[in-house]
Structure formats: structure tokens, C-alpha cells
Write an enzyme that holds these catalytic residues in place. Structure first.
Site, PDB file in Angstrom:
ATOM      1  N   CYS A 135      -4.099   2.442   1.617  1.00  0.00           N
ATOM      2  CA  CYS A 135      -2.846   2.046   2.255  1.00  0.00           C
ATOM      3  C   CYS A 135      -1.959   3.266   2.483  1.00  0.00           C
ATOM      4  CB  CYS A 135      -2.133   1.010   1.385  1.00  0.00           C
ATOM      5  SG  CYS A 135      -0.608   0.355   2.113  1.00  0.00           S
ATOM      6  N   CYS A 136      -1.848   4.122   1.465  1.00  0.00           N
ATOM      7  CA  CYS A 136      -1.053   5.344   1.609  1.00  0.00           C
ATOM      8  C   CYS A 136      -1.607   6.247   2.714  1.00  0.00           C
ATOM      9  CB  CYS A 136      -1.038   6.111   0.289  1.00  0.00           C
ATOM     10  SG  CYS A 136      -0.052   5.372  -1.026  1.00  0.00           S
ATOM     11  N   CYS A 218       7.821   3.319  -1.020  1.00  0.00           N
ATOM     12  CA  CYS A 218       7.786   2.015  -0.367  1.00  0.00           C
ATOM     13  C   CYS A 218       8.331   0.953  -1.323  1.00  0.00           C
ATOM     14  CB  CYS A 218       6.359   1.669   0.043  1.00  0.00           C
ATOM     15  SG  CYS A 218       5.717   2.682   1.398  1.00  0.00           S
ATOM     16  N   CYS A 221       6.050  -0.742  -3.947  1.00  0.00           N
ATOM     17  CA  CYS A 221       5.399   0.205  -4.854  1.00  0.00           C
ATOM     18  C   CYS A 221       6.394   1.000  -5.688  1.00  0.00           C
ATOM     19  CB  CYS A 221       4.522   1.169  -4.063  1.00  0.00           C
ATOM     20  SG  CYS A 221       3.155   0.372  -3.211  1.00  0.00           S
ATOM     21  N   CYS A 246       0.272   9.999  -3.547  1.00  0.00           N
ATOM     22  CA  CYS A 246      -0.112   9.177  -2.399  1.00  0.00           C
ATOM     23  C   CYS A 246      -1.123   9.860  -1.497  1.00  0.00           C
ATOM     24  CB  CYS A 246       1.125   8.811  -1.596  1.00  0.00           C
ATOM     25  SG  CYS A 246       2.038  10.233  -0.979  1.00  0.00           S
TER      26      CYS A 246
END
EC number: 1.8.4.10
Length: 254
Positions: A135-136, A218, A221, A246
């Protein structure tokens, strides 16, 4: 199937910036400011397309102030991941109003996000380190690479004190994957010095800091930290301390 994590706000006392800065003298702030100005001026002189990647958090606002208030030819940009707090996004306009220069926002690829969500789920990053890093990679690493595609150096707000993964941080590193120097102008500052500088220059800061968020990423997170935790304890709090990056910085070589 994606596991649902219930993330409730922690009941923490907001740490006043004045408390973090209390032991830093005015003389020390002046010395820090002069040294920072010299570091940034040297970078700007050495490179024609230096860019600063800002998270719009405290350290990065200190650097933004130093760059914009002195009219340095260093572009400031941010990665608008699509999952940022509203307070963080709002800082873009706050900066523009204060300094008359805009922080340029780079968005992730919409098709890549859709493919991730369709395949794994919106919050699949809770399920494993691999899915979180994926995702990162989509929301942060790819946009960073795009932002730096025409740069000859990049700057960050990283500090040694922030986490166990940054204790060997240097002022200048070489980022091999992107083939360019990377500078960490605040590498040797402590948290109190950052806040003393911000207060002395009346730099606008993200409202989340006053609610117990020293490190901001984010929204799903990032959480507020508990008293006594290190400044990055609220980032990916469900993971081991040694995985809390990340992918933007882990490949750098000294």
C-alpha cells in the site's frame, strides 16, 4: 479477508509545544537557525533541482519555513496519499497563505489504488507487513519517484532521534535507487530544538500535534502516542519497531 481493526483515539494529555521547547535557550535557537540556513544554502548552491519532500508535520514545517522565508530555490512537495487526515491536507493552504508559495501535491495512481482495494480490501495493510508495504509503495513510493524524476537531490525532515531505524542518519546520504544525493538537514536536532525553532519563528503547525501526534502519516496508520512512547510509536503501531518505514528511506546508503 481483511481483518477489521478498531482504532479508537487514545486518551492522552496533549503535550504543549512550549513544554518540549522549555530547555532550549534563545541563543541555541539562533545557532540552530544559522546552521540550518547554511546547510540549506549550500544544498541550493550545489544543486539546480533540489526538492524537499514534506509530510507537513513539525520537522517539515521547520524546513519549509527556512526554505520559503529565505526564498531558496528548493521545491517543496508533499505526497497526498488519499488517506491523510483533513488537518494535514489543510496545511497545504495554510502554508500558501503564510508564505505565498505552494506546496506541490503529488497524488497516487488511481488505477493502482483501485486494483489494490479490489484485490485485497481497503484496509488490507493491517493484515501483514507485506500488504502494508505494498500500500505504501502505491500511495507514497511511486508518487515520490514521480516527484523526483527531474530532481538532482532531495531533502527530508528525518532526525536520528525519531526511531531505531534512523540512529545512523547522516546529513548527506546517497540514494542509490534514485541515483541522487539525499539530505537530512535536521538529522542532529532533538524534538525540543525543533519545537523551540517553530515557536521562535511562529511557524504554523499541524493541529494534530496538539492532540498527541508527534509523527503524522496516513490517518488509518497513525495514532496518538501514550506518555513515554517514542515519537514514531503511533506509526503502524501494530507492527514491530524495526519494520516502521514506508519504503521511502530504507534503501539509502551513507
Amino acid at each position: 479477508m481483511t481483518t477489521t481493526h478498531s482504532v479508537s483515539p487514545l486518551r492522552v494529555a496533549a503535550v504543549r509545544p512550549e513544554a518540549k521547547a522549555a530547555d532550549v535557550t534563545a541563543q541555541r535557537v539562533a545557532e540552530l537557525g544559522s546552521a540550518l540556513d547554511a546547510r540549506l544554502a549550500a544544498i541550493a548552491q550545489r544543486h539546480t533541482r533540489a526538492k524537499f519532500a514534506s509530510s507537513l508535520a513539525a520537522e517539515d514545517m521547520a524546513l519549509t519555513h527556512a526554505i520559503f522565508s529565505r526564498g531558496l530555490p528548493i521545491e517543496v512537495f508533499t505526497l497526498n496519499t488519499g488517506r491523510l487526515h483533513a488537518e494535514t491536507v489543510g496545511m497545504i493552504e495554510t502554508v500558501a497563505q503564510r508564505y505565498g508559495r505552494r506546496v506541490i501535491a503529488f497524488d497516487p495512481d488511481a488505477e493502482a489504488i483501485k486494483a489494490y482495494v479490489d484485490t485485497f480490501g481497503l484496509n488490507a495493510f493491517y493484515d501483514s507487513v507485506a500488504l502494508r508495504q505494498r500500500c505504501c509503495a502505491i500511495r507514497k513510493v511511486e508518487p515520490l519517484n514521480r516527484a523526483l524524476s527531474d530532481a538532482d537531490a532531495w531533502l527530508t525532515g528525518q532526525r536520528r532521534e525519531q526511531s531505531v531505524t534512523r540512529t545512523e542518519l547522516a546529513l548527506e546520504e546517497f540514494d542509490a535507487p534514485r541515483g541522487m544525493p539525499k539530505y537530512n538537514p535536521l538529522f542532529d536536532w532533538d524534538e525540543g530544538e525543533v519545537w523551540a525553532y517553530l515557536l521562535a519563528h511562529q511557524v504554523p503547525v499541524n493541529p494534530l500535534h496538539a492532540r498527541g501526534y508527534p509523527s503524522i502519516g496516513c490517518e488509518p496508520c497513525t495514532r496518538a502516542i501514550r506518555p513515554g512512547e517514542d515519537s514514531r510509536a503511533g506509526r503502524w503501531w501494530w507492527e514491530s519497531r524495526d519494520t516502521k518505514e514506508c519504503g521511502l528511506h530504507v534503501s539509502s546508503a551513507h
